[in-house]
Scaffold this active site. Structure first.
Site, mmCIF file in Angstrom:
data_model
loop_
_atom_site.group_PDB
_atom_site.id
_atom_site.type_symbol
_atom_site.label_atom_id
_atom_site.label_comp_id
_atom_site.label_asym_id
_atom_site.label_seq_id
_atom_site.Cartn_x
_atom_site.Cartn_y
_atom_site.Cartn_z
ATOM 1 N N GLY A 45 0.844 -1.183 0.000
ATOM 2 C CA GLY A 45 0.000 0.000 0.000
ATOM 3 C C GLY A 45 0.880 1.234 0.000
ATOM 4 C CD GLN A 50 3.439 5.704 2.437
ATOM 5 O OE1 GLN A 50 2.464 5.184 1.917
ATOM 6 N NE2 GLN A 50 4.356 5.008 3.076
ATOM 7 C CB CYS A 95 4.777 2.263 7.302
ATOM 8 S SG CYS A 95 4.486 3.784 6.394
ATOM 9 C CG LEU A 96 6.929 0.944 1.362
ATOM 10 C CD1 LEU A 96 6.361 1.281 -0.011
ATOM 11 C CD2 LEU A 96 8.162 0.062 1.232
ATOM 12 C CG HIS A 137 -0.993 1.644 7.048
ATOM 13 N ND1 HIS A 137 -0.136 1.237 8.051
ATOM 14 C CD2 HIS A 137 -0.220 2.373 6.203
ATOM 15 C CE1 HIS A 137 1.073 1.701 7.829
ATOM 16 N NE2 HIS A 137 1.055 2.407 6.691
ATOM 17 C CD GLU A 138 -1.024 2.821 2.493
ATOM 18 O OE1 GLU A 138 -0.568 3.972 2.393
ATOM 19 O OE2 GLU A 138 -0.315 1.847 2.837
ATOM 20 C CG HIS A 141 0.273 7.151 5.117
ATOM 21 N ND1 HIS A 141 1.419 7.622 5.713
ATOM 22 C CD2 HIS A 141 0.445 5.811 4.983
ATOM 23 C CE1 HIS A 141 2.240 6.604 5.946
ATOM 24 N NE2 HIS A 141 1.673 5.494 5.522
HETATM 25 C C1 Y12 Z 1 -0.981 -4.342 6.490
HETATM 26 C C2 Y12 Z 1 -0.182 -3.518 7.201
HETATM 27 C C3 Y12 Z 1 0.303 -2.351 6.658
HETATM 28 C C4 Y12 Z 1 -0.044 -2.006 5.378
HETATM 29 C C5 Y12 Z 1 0.449 -0.721 4.807
HETATM 30 C C6 Y12 Z 1 1.401 -0.881 3.683
HETATM 31 N N1 Y12 Z 1 2.701 -1.230 4.161
HETATM 32 C C7 Y12 Z 1 3.691 -1.610 3.355
HETATM 33 O O1 Y12 Z 1 3.497 -1.691 2.159
HETATM 34 C C8 Y12 Z 1 4.989 -1.920 3.983
HETATM 35 C C9 Y12 Z 1 6.058 -2.177 3.266
HETATM 36 C C10 Y12 Z 1 7.373 -2.477 3.808
HETATM 37 C C11 Y12 Z 1 8.334 -2.970 2.944
HETATM 38 C C12 Y12 Z 1 9.619 -3.262 3.401
HETATM 39 O O2 Y12 Z 1 10.574 -3.763 2.552
HETATM 40 C C13 Y12 Z 1 11.529 -2.913 2.046
HETATM 41 O O3 Y12 Z 1 11.596 -1.772 2.391
HETATM 42 C C14 Y12 Z 1 12.441 -3.492 1.041
HETATM 43 C C15 Y12 Z 1 9.924 -3.116 4.729
HETATM 44 O O4 Y12 Z 1 11.183 -3.587 5.128
HETATM 45 C C16 Y12 Z 1 12.118 -2.779 5.680
HETATM 46 O O5 Y12 Z 1 11.873 -1.639 5.922
HETATM 47 C C17 Y12 Z 1 13.427 -3.390 5.984
HETATM 48 C C18 Y12 Z 1 8.972 -2.626 5.599
HETATM 49 C C19 Y12 Z 1 7.687 -2.305 5.143
HETATM 50 C C20 Y12 Z 1 -0.851 -2.831 4.668
HETATM 51 C C21 Y12 Z 1 -1.337 -3.996 5.231
HETATM 52 CO CO CO Z 2 2.448 3.606 5.624
#
Ligand code: Y12
Ligand code: CO
Length: 174
Positions: A45, A50, A95-96, A137-138, A141
């Site tokens: 997401g 962001q 979260c990114l 979550h989004e 934001h």
């Molecule tokens: C459930 C919970 C939260 C959401 C919101 C959207 N969250 C994300 O898309 C999170 C992405 C994410 C990706 C990562 O990987 C990299 O950065 C390569 C990450 O890992 C690190 O930071 C090391 C952390 C989060 C939707 C549904």
């Molecule tokens: Co986020």
């Protein structure tokens, strides 16, 4: 379009996004860039703030069981409004914009959301499971709220300490 993730503690993440009024080529170009960017960075997401754009735009791409994120799973939401929120669920969110950290967060279990698509058409979606959590979550934001803002004050203090350490270590390892 070259997108870059805005990371906590950047103040832009506290901004309240503005409603989209023009469903034009600029919006389409941003949306077209956001999905590949999100997939490349392992996201499911992403809200426009962001990537530094304070407009009510979010995208979701919930992976299939094999972890793939095909184009047909992509949902684009413009000006989303949550209605009919029911039940409670807890999920370990990431979260990114807050790399490396995952925290248990309480959300509504099922939601309805009214939104517009990229052409301004009105849509309605009922969601549960991971999609419901991701939308909430989004949507947060777009109001300048991060999942870490929902932590208890003692958990938040612990997070701030650990995050500072993480940023320092990341800087020295570069
Ligand atoms: C459930 C919970 C939260 C959401 C919101 C959207 N969250 C994300 O898309 C999170 C992405 C994410 C990706 C990562 O990987 C990299 O950065 C390569 C990450 O890992 C690190 O930071 C090391 C952390 C989060 C939707 C549904
Ligand atoms: Co986020």
């Amino acid at each position: 379009m070259n997108l870059k993730i805005v990371e906590y503690p950047d103040k832009r993440l506290k901004e309240k996004s503005k409603k989209v009024e023009k469903f034009d080529e600029n919006l389409h170009q941003l949306l077209d860039a956001m999905n590949p960017f999100m997939i490349r960075t392992n996201g499911i997401g992403l809200a426009a703030i962001q990537v530094g754009v304070a407009q009510e735009i979010l995208i979701l791409n919930i992976p299939d069981e094999d972890g793939s994120q095909p184009e047909e799973n992509l949902i684009e939401m413009i000006n989303p409004v949550l209605t009919n929120q029911k039940g409670e669920t807890t999920y370990q969110e990431g979260c990114l914009s807050v790399p490396h950290f995952y925290e248990d967060i309480n959300r509504f279990e099922t939601i309805s959301v009214n939104y517009q698509d990229r052409d301004g058409n009105t849509k309605k979606l009922e969601a549960d499971g991971l999609l419901s959590i991701a939308i909430q979550h989004e949507r947060d934001h777009l109001n300048g709220i991060l999942f870490i803002d929902k932590l208890t004050s003692s958990r938040r203090r612990k997070f701030e300490k650990e995050y500072k350490k993480f940023l320092k270590e990341r800087k020295t390892s570069k």
